[in-house]
Write an enzyme that holds these catalytic residues in place. Structure first.
Site, PDB file in Angstrom:
ATOM      1  N   LYS A   1      -8.583   2.175   3.201  1.00  0.00           N
ATOM      2  CA  LYS A   1      -7.046   2.879   3.663  1.00  0.00           C
ATOM      3  C   LYS A   1      -7.326   4.824   2.877  1.00  0.00           C
ATOM      4  CE  LYS A   1      -5.091   0.245   0.881  1.00  0.00           C
ATOM      5  NZ  LYS A   1      -5.600  -0.723   0.749  1.00  0.00           N
TER       6      LYS A   1
ATOM      7  N   ARG B   1       3.163  -1.944  -2.504  1.00  0.00           N
ATOM      8  CA  ARG B   1       2.413  -2.757  -2.252  1.00  0.00           C
ATOM      9  C   ARG B   1       3.443  -3.673  -2.542  1.00  0.00           C
ATOM     10  NH1 ARG B   1      -2.830  -0.078  -3.748  1.00  0.00           N
ATOM     11  NH2 ARG B   1      -4.370  -1.458  -4.184  1.00  0.00           N
TER      12      ARG B   1
ATOM     13  N   ARG C   1     -16.410   0.577 -10.161  1.00  0.00           N
ATOM     14  CA  ARG C   1     -15.335   0.703 -10.815  1.00  0.00           C
ATOM     15  C   ARG C   1     -15.709  -0.930 -11.246  1.00  0.00           C
ATOM     16  NH1 ARG C   1     -11.412   1.605  -6.232  1.00  0.00           N
ATOM     17  NH2 ARG C   1     -10.009   0.299  -6.767  1.00  0.00           N
TER      18      ARG C   1
END
Ligand code: ADP
Length: 185
Positions: free
Chosen positions: A15, A89, A132
């Site tokens: 995305k 979401r 991350r």
């Protein structure tokens, strides 16, 4: 009316990559909730502190925090086409989004699903090594579980409203981009 487009898809579906391309190609202002949250955390704001623990566990940040953040961002983008990356979401977020857009005299024009199977997500994220905290394998599996439970219902939600466009995301980025552009046409 200015376009307002939401990108849906699991973590690792690309995305963010597609959002960057749409920004360049079509001049969309993109609102990426994950980036906004990581920015808030880096800046040490109250929102950033509250969101941190959820993010590191692969859980969703509570709707009320996200909705307040996105409502302000939308209000600052009057007159510009908006691309939402990573929002909504949950169904509650989608309902709140509809209200926030209506308050600014706009509405969602399309929801584009970048569809990628779980195995591809796991493989891609294990290769990307962004450092991350939430890219650790157990956390990726949790993010996928959360996606299927909380976010996948939005596929039917937007399909019922005639807004859903599906793009096969398990292809190279250029092919996916062509699919996304075609879906917006
Ligand atoms: P990805 O799509 O790869 O999971 P994001 O950068 O979009 O990455 O999101 C990272 C994390 O930020 C999520 O796992 C979640 O904790 C939080 N987050 C981002 N967007 C939302 C949202 N709309 N609602 C709740 N939490 C969110």
């Amino acid at each position: 009316m200015e376009q307002t487009v939401a990108l849906l898809g699991p973590p690792g579906s690309g995305k963010g990559t597609q959002a960057a391309r749409l920004r360049e190609q079509l001049g969309f202002a993109s609102l990426a909730t994950g980036d906004l949250l990581r920015g808030a955390r880096a800046a040490g704001t109250d929102l950033g502190r509250r969101a941190s623990e959820y993010m590191d566990h692969g859980d969703l940040v509570p709707d009320e925090l996200i909705v307040a953040m996105i409502r302000n961002a939308i209000a600052s983008l009057d007159g510009k086409p908006i691309l939402l990356d990573g929002f909504p979401r949950t169904v509650a977020q989608a309902d709140a989004l509809a209200g926030a857009l209506k308050a600014r005299g706009r509405e969602l024009t399309a929801a584009i699903l970048i569809d990628v199977p779980d195995e591809v997500v796991i493989e891609r994220i294990s290769r990307r090594h962004q450092g991350r905290e939430d890219d650790r394998p157990e956390t990726v599996r949790e993010r996928l579980r959360v996606y299927h439970r909380e976010t996948q219902p939005l596929v039917a939600y937007y399909d019922e409203r005639g807004l859903l466009r599906r793009v096969d995301g398990a292809q190279d980025a250029d092919t996916v981009e062509a699919g996304v552009l075609a879906a917006l046409d």
